[in-house]
Design a protein around this motif. Structure first.
Motif, short mmCIF file in Angstrom:
data_model
loop_
_atom_site.label_atom_id
_atom_site.label_comp_id
_atom_site.label_asym_id
_atom_site.label_seq_id
_atom_site.Cartn_x
_atom_site.Cartn_y
_atom_site.Cartn_z
N ASN A 6 19.54 60.73 51.43
CA ASN A 6 19.93 60.49 52.81
C ASN A 6 20.72 59.20 53.00
O ASN A 6 21.74 59.19 53.68
CB ASN A 6 18.68 60.47 53.70
CG ASN A 6 19.00 60.23 55.14
OD1 ASN A 6 18.90 59.10 55.62
ND2 ASN A 6 19.40 61.27 55.85
N HIS A 7 20.24 58.09 52.46
CA HIS A 7 20.94 56.81 52.61
C HIS A 7 20.45 55.82 51.56
O HIS A 7 19.43 56.04 50.92
CB HIS A 7 20.73 56.22 54.01
CG HIS A 7 19.34 55.72 54.24
ND1 HIS A 7 18.31 56.54 54.63
CD2 HIS A 7 18.81 54.47 54.11
CE1 HIS A 7 17.20 55.82 54.75
NE2 HIS A 7 17.47 54.56 54.43
N ARG A 28 37.46 56.35 55.11
CA ARG A 28 36.38 56.80 55.99
C ARG A 28 36.57 56.23 57.38
O ARG A 28 37.29 55.24 57.57
CB ARG A 28 35.01 56.35 55.44
CG ARG A 28 34.70 56.76 54.02
CD ARG A 28 34.78 58.25 53.77
NE ARG A 28 33.96 58.95 54.76
CZ ARG A 28 34.23 60.15 55.24
NH1 ARG A 28 35.28 60.82 54.85
NH2 ARG A 28 33.44 60.71 56.12
N TYR A 34 24.02 49.97 63.02
CA TYR A 34 22.79 50.72 63.24
C TYR A 34 21.64 49.77 62.92
O TYR A 34 21.40 49.48 61.74
CB TYR A 34 22.73 51.97 62.37
CG TYR A 34 21.48 52.78 62.57
CD1 TYR A 34 21.32 53.58 63.70
CD2 TYR A 34 20.43 52.71 61.66
CE1 TYR A 34 20.15 54.31 63.90
CE2 TYR A 34 19.27 53.43 61.85
CZ TYR A 34 19.13 54.22 62.98
OH TYR A 34 17.97 54.94 63.18
N THR A 39 26.85 50.83 58.81
CA THR A 39 26.81 52.03 57.98
C THR A 39 28.19 52.64 57.75
O THR A 39 29.05 52.63 58.63
CB THR A 39 25.89 53.10 58.59
OG1 THR A 39 26.46 53.57 59.81
CG2 THR A 39 24.50 52.54 58.86
N ALA A 41 29.55 56.33 56.65
CA ALA A 41 29.11 57.72 56.51
C ALA A 41 30.02 58.47 55.55
O ALA A 41 31.25 58.33 55.58
CB ALA A 41 29.11 58.40 57.87
N ASP A 43 30.92 62.46 53.79
CA ASP A 43 31.03 63.82 54.30
C ASP A 43 29.78 64.67 54.09
O ASP A 43 29.59 65.66 54.78
CB ASP A 43 32.23 64.54 53.67
CG ASP A 43 33.54 63.98 54.17
OD1 ASP A 43 33.63 63.61 55.35
OD2 ASP A 43 34.49 63.92 53.36
N GLY A 45 26.70 63.75 54.63
CA GLY A 45 25.60 63.27 55.46
C GLY A 45 24.91 62.02 54.95
O GLY A 45 24.06 61.46 55.63
N THR A 47 24.56 58.10 54.14
CA THR A 47 25.14 56.85 54.63
C THR A 47 24.84 55.72 53.66
O THR A 47 23.80 55.69 53.01
CB THR A 47 24.63 56.46 56.03
OG1 THR A 47 23.22 56.24 55.98
CG2 THR A 47 24.99 57.50 57.07
N ASP A 49 24.22 51.95 53.92
CA ASP A 49 23.82 51.02 54.97
C ASP A 49 23.94 49.59 54.45
O ASP A 49 23.09 49.13 53.68
CB ASP A 49 22.39 51.31 55.42
CG ASP A 49 22.22 52.74 55.93
OD1 ASP A 49 23.22 53.43 56.16
OD2 ASP A 49 21.06 53.16 56.08
#
Length: 132
Positions: A6-7, A28, A34, A39, A41, A43, A45, A47, A49
């Motif tokens: 996820n990140h 990008r 955040y 962050t 992002a 493509d 999903g 990230t 950070d």
């Protein structure tokens, strides 16, 4: 639910500078604040950070981030790197300057961000594409 990445937190000397550098080079959208992060992002999903390493009371240590990109994106990323005069190499040991590799039937190269994180752009995943 399946397991998905996820990140990740990327520690930087200046989170805004690090995130903006990556967003610019990869083409990008502008980084987004955040919480304590800035962050970038991707493509799929995921990230990245960015955080100031001093906010974590942690030393600034470098990491390796590899980005699987399409052929057109590869050309655009390489053009941005060369236009900025950023050194790049065909290998992770930095012994083949100003070259790209053709590992696994694709193309790839390595370069550093302002904090010394090793960034890599590749068009084919390590080991090649899975057979269907």
């Amino acid at each position: 639910m399946s397991v998905q990445f996820n990140h990740t937190v990327v520690l930087a000397s200046d989170k805004h500078t690090g995130a903006q550098f990556l967003a610019d080079i990869l083409g990008r959208p502008a980084p987004v604040p955040y919480g304590p992060f800035v962050t970038v992002a991707l493509d799929n999903g995921v990230t990245l950070d960015y955080a100031n390493h001093t906010d974590y009371d942690a030393p600034l240590t470098t990491t390796h981030l590899a980005f699987l990109v399409g052929e057109a994106e590869f050309d655009e990323i390489l053009a941005r790197v060369t236009e900025r005069g950023i050194p790049y190499w065909a290998d992770p040991m930095s012994s083949l300057p100003n070259q790209i590799n053709t590992n696994d039937g694709g193309r790839g190269f390595y370069f550093l961000d302002p904090d010394g994180h090793h960034l890599e752009a590749i068009t084919v995943p390590y080991g090649g594409w899975p057979r269907r």
